[in-house]
Design an enzyme around this catalytic site. Sequence first.
Site: not given
Length: 253
Positions: A157-160, A162
């Site tokens: 979720i964090y990477a998405s 970003k």
Amino acid sequence: MNQYTIALVTGGNRGLGRATALALAGQGTDVILTYRSNEEEAAAVVDAVAALGRKAVALRLDTTALDAFPDFATAVREALRDTWDRDTFDFLVNNAGSSVFTPVGGTTVEAFDLLGNVHFKGVVFLTQELLPLLADGGRIVNLSTGLARFYGEGYAIYASFKSAVETYTRYLAQELGGRGISVNAVAPGPVATDFAGGVLRDNEQVRAHLAEQTALGRVGEPEDIGGVIAALLAPGTRWITGQRIEASGGSRL
């Protein structure tokens, strides 16, 4: 540009934000830095900037509290007027962030909303609020992550979000180009901060494992990223815009 420049760095009291504020001060830029809860840390950064011969002001900001953004913009206007006798600043660094472990199949709505508010929604609406105060010919740097390119367990979720920031960066670059404003995203790889509970800073086993996967053979330090951001805001890089610059030491090539 004016004879001096002013940068606004969110989350500037610690980690990458602190390193960025000091790197910018080192190359002659004054700083408005924000902090969410640790006023003493922020004051220490103000003192460190002053020791480098530059001016700094610390303002409280919770980047998830969108209703507070108009009042924050007013505080920025007042700081610009009272400290610099100006009505604009030159550089916006959207750095503030947090991490939550979000395994596939085990992500809570609360974790999703927190990450979205901090890393994307807050970036969009804070930038929108501050655009009238950003000088023509200024610059914006948004923080992304190397995890938008390579896999890291528990950070889907964090990477998405970003990745969404990277797309937003390209749109900003196009739409603000008429004002001479350049917009780029910096994507750090593993860095020794308090991110994820400080594991990359404090756990030697994890550090050694990640160093083996990095071309330059080590985990990054906050100063590595601060230096990259400062370089993107230096006079010689004005022609770069709409780009994702990964600063990972060659992680997982």
